[in-house]
Write a protein that holds these residues in place. Structure first.
Motif, PDB file in Angstrom:
ATOM      1  N   LEU A   7     137.916  11.399 -84.176  1.00  0.00           N
ATOM      2  CA  LEU A   7     139.291  11.876 -85.750  1.00  0.00           C
ATOM      3  C   LEU A   7     140.231  12.294 -85.044  1.00  0.00           C
ATOM      4  O   LEU A   7     140.546  13.381 -84.090  1.00  0.00           O
ATOM      5  N   GLU A   8     142.142  12.381 -85.721  1.00  0.00           N
ATOM      6  CA  GLU A   8     143.326  13.137 -85.335  1.00  0.00           C
ATOM      7  C   GLU A   8     143.750  13.815 -86.323  1.00  0.00           C
ATOM      8  O   GLU A   8     143.662  13.390 -87.410  1.00  0.00           O
ATOM      9  N   VAL A   9     143.423  14.781 -85.884  1.00  0.00           N
ATOM     10  CA  VAL A   9     142.833  16.261 -87.940  1.00  0.00           C
ATOM     11  C   VAL A   9     144.895  16.622 -87.164  1.00  0.00           C
ATOM     12  O   VAL A   9     145.038  17.239 -85.995  1.00  0.00           O
ATOM     13  N   VAL A  18     140.540   0.351 -85.221  1.00  0.00           N
ATOM     14  CA  VAL A  18     141.310   0.466 -86.788  1.00  0.00           C
ATOM     15  C   VAL A  18     141.465   1.869 -86.769  1.00  0.00           C
ATOM     16  O   VAL A  18     141.280   2.814 -86.316  1.00  0.00           O
ATOM     17  N   GLU A  19     143.210   2.459 -86.892  1.00  0.00           N
ATOM     18  CA  GLU A  19     143.355   3.665 -87.464  1.00  0.00           C
ATOM     19  C   GLU A  19     144.219   3.634 -88.729  1.00  0.00           C
ATOM     20  O   GLU A  19     144.373   3.506 -89.072  1.00  0.00           O
ATOM     21  N   VAL A  20     143.012   4.196 -89.535  1.00  0.00           N
ATOM     22  CA  VAL A  20     143.360   4.688 -90.885  1.00  0.00           C
ATOM     23  C   VAL A  20     144.438   6.283 -90.802  1.00  0.00           C
ATOM     24  O   VAL A  20     143.871   7.113 -90.794  1.00  0.00           O
ATOM     25  N   LYS A  21     145.771   5.632 -91.618  1.00  0.00           N
ATOM     26  CA  LYS A  21     146.572   6.883 -91.233  1.00  0.00           C
ATOM     27  C   LYS A  21     146.473   8.086 -92.253  1.00  0.00           C
ATOM     28  O   LYS A  21     146.302   7.297 -93.358  1.00  0.00           O
ATOM     29  N   ASN A  22     146.791   9.086 -92.376  1.00  0.00           N
ATOM     30  CA  ASN A  22     147.318  10.211 -93.232  1.00  0.00           C
ATOM     31  C   ASN A  22     146.324  10.411 -94.049  1.00  0.00           C
ATOM     32  O   ASN A  22     146.735   9.885 -95.641  1.00  0.00           O
TER      33      ASN A  22
HETATM   34 MG    MG Z   1     146.785   8.302 -83.412  1.00  0.00          MG
END
Ligand code: MG
Ligand code: ADP
Length: 482
Positions: A13-15, A215-219
């Protein structure tokens, strides 16, 4: 999911947390949420040629606070880098971020799922500026740009691929939100976008060491959506693999109206942002003295405080954990504990009826009208048997919760809720109850002890609920057994 045995999900995760500074990361523009569009901007935010950014010291301090709370290593020699890309809401054509020197390296955050505790490993926490906002839903034919948010300080907290279920991800973001609020570095308000999360999700066969394609789920703008999007992605990816397909590395978006995700764009292996040190910002070096000063100023952290509540106030682990949910809650607890030594009761009130009240009216312990000393009064009055807990919760609390009335006995008298435990009056009621059921008295005396409930009921009725039930039943038993 029957395939759950074969596959394992891996999540990183990127917070992004907006730092609660008054001004932006590199200039004095205000950072208030909800201001009229493009009113909190200056030539620096706009990236006009010749404008010179200057680093906000408070933002650096906040980032270090978070790092210290997460057991990260504070990186002493820092510089800001330009991350170059074009986007309409990024007027400079680059975002000022950190590249090879994130201010905090490594570290961990403890999560709880059920009664399991585990540390999630962090990769880094770095400082960067936020972008502006593109608004697509006001004008039917144009995208509008609001640059107020551009330049707002963010920390980005990046985990290792060390989260293995949607529940763990939920627990992790919950923990981050609590921690940043606790430290006072971010308001944690996800609806206003103060805290946003990108979820990187992959699946692999159980036992496989190599990570699957992600996959990256954004925002994601709520903790619920973090969980829902990950659940959806895991199921979707397993289905693709099961039907013989391959996963494409993608950036996706979450559709909260039906809890699914949809692709935004396919992602190349690595974007080339042409990072280079920002020539307008001097590198900055953090001294040990400075870092130590910040360390000394940190509030006691939730885990340590939980232990303290257990030893100092003999609270159960469960109660202590709940009380440590937020700093406001702990402060209210400790303030009340100054006025009473029935700590268990304080916890019961705070986690039961008062919490329900706060949820109902949309307040929290920082703005509860009922003052700690009045709650302590309430507890003392109940302990003295003047009315019971359930009367206190259902009848008294609604009267005193907003803090306007503070004389609990006056409220109870007015509502005719005070229990009577004066011996003469009780005896009168008990005698009347016994006299009303002579045949039951005989049955009772022959051994049908269960009838005591009936007599207690009669006393209640005769006294219109005012008889202290404990005293009354003692007296009843005494008299019936004669
Ligand atoms: Mg990223
Ligand atoms: P980027 O900057 O392109 O988003 P990073 O390497 O910084 O990529 O990784 C971002 C996040 O994705 C990190 O939290 C990392 O742990 C996670 N991540 C990387 N690869 C995977 C993977 N295969 N599966 C799940 N998470 C991953």
């Amino acid at each position: 999911m029957t395939e759950g045995k074969q596959y394992e999900a891996v999540i990183g995760l990127e917070v992004h947390a907006q730092l609660a500074t008054k001004s932006k990361l590199f200039c004095s523009d205000a950072t208030n949420f909800g201001a009229a569009p493009n009113t909190q901007i200056s030539p620096i935010t706009m990236g006009h040629p010749g404008s010179l950014p200057k680093t906000n010291k408070k933002a650096v301090e906040f980032a270090i606070k978070m790092g210290l709370a997460c057991n990260s290593t504070i990186v002493k020699e820092n510089y800001f880098a330009r991350k170059n890309y074009f986007y309409p809401d990024l007027p400079k054509g680059y975002q000022i971020s950190q590249h090879t020197t994130p201010i905090c390296a490594g570290g961990n955050i403890q999560i709880k799922v059920g009664d399991q505790k585990r540390y999630v490993q962090l990769n880094r926490i770095h400082l960067e500026e936020d972008a502006g906002k593109s608004i697509h839903d006001i004008d039917p034919t144009h995208t509008l740009i609001d640059l107020n948010r551009a330049g707002t300080p963010l920390i980005e907290i990046v985990t290792e691929p060390d989260i293995f279920s949607a529940e763990e991800a939920f627990a992790y973001v919950t923990e981050i939100r609590k921690l940043v609020q606790w430290l006072g570095i971010c308001d944690g308000n996800m609806e206003e976008g103060s805290l946003r999360c990108d979820a990187n999700v992959s699946v692999r066969l159980k036992g496989e060491k190599k990570l699957g394609t992600r996959v990256e789920v954004k925002n994601l703008n709520s903790i619920r959506n973090v969980k829902k999007s990950i659940e959806y992605e895991i199921a979707r990816m397993i289905e693709v693999l099961e039907s013989g397909g391959t996963i494409t590395q993608q950036t996706r978006s979450f559709d909260a109206s039906n809890d699914t995700t949809f692709p935004l764009r396919d992602k190349e292996e690595a974007n080339d942002y042409r990072y280079f040190p920002d020539p307008d910002l001097a590198p900055f070096v953090l001294s040990d003295t400075y870092i130590n000063e910040i360390k000394l100023g940190l509030p006691i952290l939730p885990d340590a405080l939980e232990e303290k509540l257990m030893t100092q106030y003999q609270l159960s682990r469960y109660d202590a954990t709940q009380i440590c949910e937020s700093l406001n809650t702990v402060q209210y607890f400790e303030a009340t504990a100054k006025h009473t030594s029935n700590y268990k009761s304080v916890a019961n009130w705070m986690l039961g009826p008062i919490k329900s009240y706060l949820n109902e009216v949309g307040l929290d312990y920082s703005n509860l009208g009922l003052q700690p000393n009045i709650l302590a009064d309430l507890i003392r009055i109940i302990d003295a048997g003047q009315f019971n807990f359930s009367v206190g919760a259902s009848k008294i609390l609604p009267q005193i919760a907003d803090g306007k009335k503070t004389d609990i006995l006056a409220v109870a008298t007015e509502l005719n809720l005070l229990q009577v435990n004066d011996a003469d009056t009780l005896e009168k009621w008990v005698d009347a109850a016994i006299a009303s059921m002579p045949d039951k008295v005989i049955e009772y005396q022959k051994g049908k002890k269960g009838l005591i409930g009936l007599f207690i009921g009669a006393v209640k009725k005769i006294s219109q609920g005012q008889a202290d039930p404990n005293k009354a039943s003692e007296l009843l038993i005494q008299k019936l057994n004669k």
